[in-house]
Motif scaffolding. Sequence first.
Motif, mmCIF file in Angstrom:
data_model
loop_
_atom_site.group_PDB
_atom_site.id
_atom_site.type_symbol
_atom_site.label_atom_id
_atom_site.label_comp_id
_atom_site.label_asym_id
_atom_site.label_seq_id
_atom_site.Cartn_x
_atom_site.Cartn_y
_atom_site.Cartn_z
ATOM 1 N N THR A 1 0.839 -1.203 0.000
ATOM 2 C CA THR A 1 0.000 0.000 0.000
ATOM 3 C C THR A 1 0.871 1.248 0.000
ATOM 4 O O THR A 1 0.612 2.220 -0.726
ATOM 5 C CB THR A 1 -0.923 -0.006 1.231
ATOM 6 O OG1 THR A 1 -1.746 -1.178 1.201
ATOM 7 C CG2 THR A 1 -1.804 1.229 1.239
ATOM 8 N N ARG B 1 0.307 -2.287 -7.388
ATOM 9 C CA ARG B 1 -1.086 -2.754 -7.283
ATOM 10 C C ARG B 1 -1.158 -4.267 -7.505
ATOM 11 O O ARG B 1 -1.931 -4.965 -6.844
ATOM 12 C CB ARG B 1 -1.963 -2.023 -8.292
ATOM 13 C CG ARG B 1 -2.241 -0.570 -7.922
ATOM 14 C CD ARG B 1 -3.165 0.084 -8.933
ATOM 15 N NE ARG B 1 -3.460 1.465 -8.598
ATOM 16 C CZ ARG B 1 -4.401 1.860 -7.735
ATOM 17 N NH1 ARG B 1 -5.165 0.936 -7.132
ATOM 18 N NH2 ARG B 1 -4.622 3.136 -7.485
ATOM 19 N N LEU C 1 -3.451 -9.321 -0.824
ATOM 20 C CA LEU C 1 -4.863 -9.327 -0.436
ATOM 21 C C LEU C 1 -5.490 -10.690 -0.680
ATOM 22 O O LEU C 1 -6.282 -11.191 0.134
ATOM 23 C CB LEU C 1 -5.613 -8.251 -1.228
ATOM 24 C CG LEU C 1 -5.310 -6.802 -0.850
ATOM 25 C CD1 LEU C 1 -5.855 -5.842 -1.901
ATOM 26 C CD2 LEU C 1 -5.888 -6.467 0.525
ATOM 27 N N ARG D 1 -8.991 -11.729 0.928
ATOM 28 C CA ARG D 1 -9.785 -10.560 0.501
ATOM 29 C C ARG D 1 -9.808 -10.553 -1.044
ATOM 30 O O ARG D 1 -9.221 -9.700 -1.703
ATOM 31 C CB ARG D 1 -9.166 -9.298 1.071
ATOM 32 C CG ARG D 1 -9.213 -9.280 2.600
ATOM 33 C CD ARG D 1 -8.169 -8.393 3.249
ATOM 34 N NE ARG D 1 -8.315 -6.980 2.931
ATOM 35 C CZ ARG D 1 -7.537 -6.016 3.445
ATOM 36 N NH1 ARG D 1 -6.560 -6.346 4.308
ATOM 37 N NH2 ARG D 1 -7.702 -4.766 3.090
ATOM 38 N N GLU E 1 -12.158 -10.112 -3.484
ATOM 39 C CA GLU E 1 -12.748 -9.053 -4.304
ATOM 40 C C GLU E 1 -11.834 -7.839 -4.377
ATOM 41 O O GLU E 1 -11.698 -7.205 -5.432
ATOM 42 C CB GLU E 1 -14.124 -8.677 -3.762
ATOM 43 C CG GLU E 1 -15.155 -9.796 -3.843
ATOM 44 C CD GLU E 1 -15.324 -10.323 -5.253
ATOM 45 O OE1 GLU E 1 -15.242 -9.527 -6.223
ATOM 46 O OE2 GLU E 1 -15.532 -11.550 -5.406
ATOM 47 N N GLU E 2 -11.182 -7.493 -3.256
ATOM 48 C CA GLU E 2 -10.233 -6.374 -3.262
ATOM 49 C C GLU E 2 -9.030 -6.713 -4.143
ATOM 50 O O GLU E 2 -8.486 -5.848 -4.844
ATOM 51 C CB GLU E 2 -9.759 -6.070 -1.842
ATOM 52 C CG GLU E 2 -10.842 -5.528 -0.924
ATOM 53 C CD GLU E 2 -10.327 -5.367 0.510
ATOM 54 O OE1 GLU E 2 -9.586 -4.387 0.764
ATOM 55 O OE2 GLU E 2 -10.643 -6.245 1.339
ATOM 56 N N GLU F 1 -9.967 -6.233 -7.767
ATOM 57 C CA GLU F 1 -9.989 -4.808 -8.100
ATOM 58 C C GLU F 1 -8.559 -4.282 -8.323
ATOM 59 O O GLU F 1 -8.291 -3.533 -9.273
ATOM 60 C CB GLU F 1 -10.659 -4.016 -6.976
ATOM 61 C CG GLU F 1 -10.741 -2.519 -7.266
ATOM 62 C CD GLU F 1 -11.366 -1.740 -6.118
ATOM 63 O OE1 GLU F 1 -11.393 -0.497 -6.201
ATOM 64 O OE2 GLU F 1 -11.808 -2.374 -5.136
ATOM 65 N N ALA F 2 -7.633 -4.670 -7.450
ATOM 66 C CA ALA F 2 -6.238 -4.228 -7.588
ATOM 67 C C ALA F 2 -5.633 -4.751 -8.889
ATOM 68 O O ALA F 2 -4.945 -4.020 -9.614
ATOM 69 C CB ALA F 2 -5.418 -4.697 -6.387
#
Length: 794
Positions: free
Chosen positions: A682, A701, A708, A713, A715-716, A719-720
């Motif tokens: 991050t 990312r 993640l 995690r 779904e996160e 997205e990344a």
Amino acid sequence: MRAALLAALAGGAGGDAGRKAVEELARAVGLDAGTPVRELARAAEDPARRDAVRAWGERLAGLLGGEPGVAGAVAQAMEEHAPGSTAAWYRGDHTDFRGGVFLREAVGVQIVIQSGGAAAPEALAGLPPRPGGFTGRIAETDALLAALDPAAPSPVAVLVAAVSGLGGIGKTALAVETAHLACARGWFPGGALFVDLHGYDAEPVTADRGLQALLRALGVRPEDLPATADERAVLYRSVLAERARERGPVLILADNAASPEQVRPLLPGDTRHRVLVTSRDRLPQLGARLVALDELTPAEAYGLLDRALRIAGPDDTRVADDPGAAERLAGLCGHLPLALQIAAALLAEDPDKPVTELVAELAESHDRLDDLYDGERSVRAAFELSYHRLPPEQARLLRLLALAPGPEASEEMIAALVGADAAPARELRALARAHLVERGSGRGWWRMHDLVRVFGAGVVARDAVLREEGEAARERVLAFYHRWADAADDRLRWLPGMVEPERFADRGQALAWLDSERSGLVAAALWAREERYADTAVRLALCLWTYLHWRRYFDDLITVSRAAQEAAHRVGNRHNEAAAWSNLGSALGEVGRVEEAIDAHTRDLDLCQAVGDRHGEAGAWNNLGLALRRAGRAEEAIDAHTRDLDVCQAVGDRHGEAGAWNNLGLALRRAGRVEESIDAHTRARDLYQAVGDRHGEALGRNNLGLALGEAGRVEEAIEAFGTALEICREFQDWYRAGQILKNLALAHEVADRAADARACWLQAADAYTRANAPAEAARARSRAAGPDEGETTP
């Protein structure tokens, strides 16, 4: 000079006068009377002895023409000493016209001996023998036959067909073979004529002398020849027209023409006849069907070697027994028919010699052309005939092109090579017409046959003035390459706020230039091994790291980095040596040579610390950490990346700090410290965004998505990955796009979205294919077929 001629004379074919002639030649060239004929023949080719040899040749003409039968006896003895040495296709030195002998030696003396009376009309069966060992050239033979066919409709059939190509490429062999095929089909019942114009010799046969020879072959007695050239040309056309009416078309083969002027007077007026011309130059001025010869294909070259050896010895299977060695031999011969014939002759001369031994001799030779000589034929001599005809500027360009790095040269680089603002277009086109260069893979690119390059480099090496000229040209090329490679590298590394680089407006332009010039850039960077060029070549090699790594040309990167490291070490430049160790270690790590990579990065680190290069030290810690992680030493990798982070923060390098956080996150995840990994990635993502490094942001990312996903995690993570993929596609970074798509596919599998996973696997295969990563592409396609057929989902 032919050793076979000297052997025939020394053996008594010309009587005592012939033996004395050999002794006279030895004295003329400064050798003892008992010198072996091959050594004597080679000495006679020395340009410094040309006048003495020419005078000897004039005396020899008197001997051969003085008594009937002497020339024929000498020719017969030549054939016994060296079968094929008197065949016109071999080098055009001997043609047997019925009733006379035309003998043309390389000494520049032309001898025409009539053994009694005029040549009979049967001289129209005057083609040289079919070339032994002829192979390949199917398309070219078909094209010539189509042009020669008297029944073919216009414009398929033409009056003149012209075969052109480099010296030794097999033009005469093709023309003679095609002429025999055409005559065998009954196309030329009027007969066939052959004349060798020796266009590239010191004393070419003039068009009028060629015309007289053809008139005699047509049955015109010497005393009936008209007094002027124009009248002889009229008579020639009239005799051919009468021949066409009485017996049918005639084929005229004019070999070794240097210009249209040599050929035009030989063209018949009756279009039923055909003329076949060979030349080292293209001759479009004749309105001819042009057939240009290239080197043989590997398969044709292999076939020529095998066939030539089996002609010499039917049981000789050395080529068939070791096809790999034969293929290497053909490559060292540049797939050039003359060189291949010489190589076969060298093997035939020594039946116990393995092909591998000749391959080793040629590969290790300082000048391959020295070894491509069988006592009769010489590749160097063939090229010298073309070279010595060149005007000074064309000769200079040929020499310098032979020194150019890489297999092809762009006109931009050629301009630097010759020291001009633009490439010498006129001279390039002239060399192309002479088949000494040819157009390369695209417009504005030029290439040179491998053996012509060896020849040109040899011309330079043997002359001190030309060596200095060549070395200065190479320095200009290096300076040119370094300037623009540095500018292209600046563009690839550019971030908002930096100074705009020269020339390249965007990454696409920089990559396009680097892609086009890559072979030359890599070859020039290897000049670091030579002291004169080491400094610039090392700097060029260091400029290529970003590009070669981006395109994943790791073999090239290892090669140039190793050369740069060794050169920098020799001169004691520790800054450049450290940088070269860094680049070398990164490439070694990418190809799985992890322990070597760790050693390289350790050496880089030691040098940076020794010279107080804090920025270099940070990079060394970073790269060492990456190598340690690849080696499974996660805790050591965490320590290295932490040290990298500390140094970057101490010197205020925010971009370097982003990279340190990113790679620290990878090591933390490998050690099972997933939450710390998420935090590190991050921070890396945010810092990359802050400094404007979009590509770095994509890497951050992607790695954040991996952490993640490991934390559950999903779904996160998806997205990344999606945002990272968009950026990599924007940069056309297809390899990393393939990696991200693979990660997306795995995430979709975890989320039980089989259709989405399969779509991502297929897209990953496509991206890997575009990135020239076939193994990864194959694995992705396998996974698209079903999870059980590929890697298991983690």
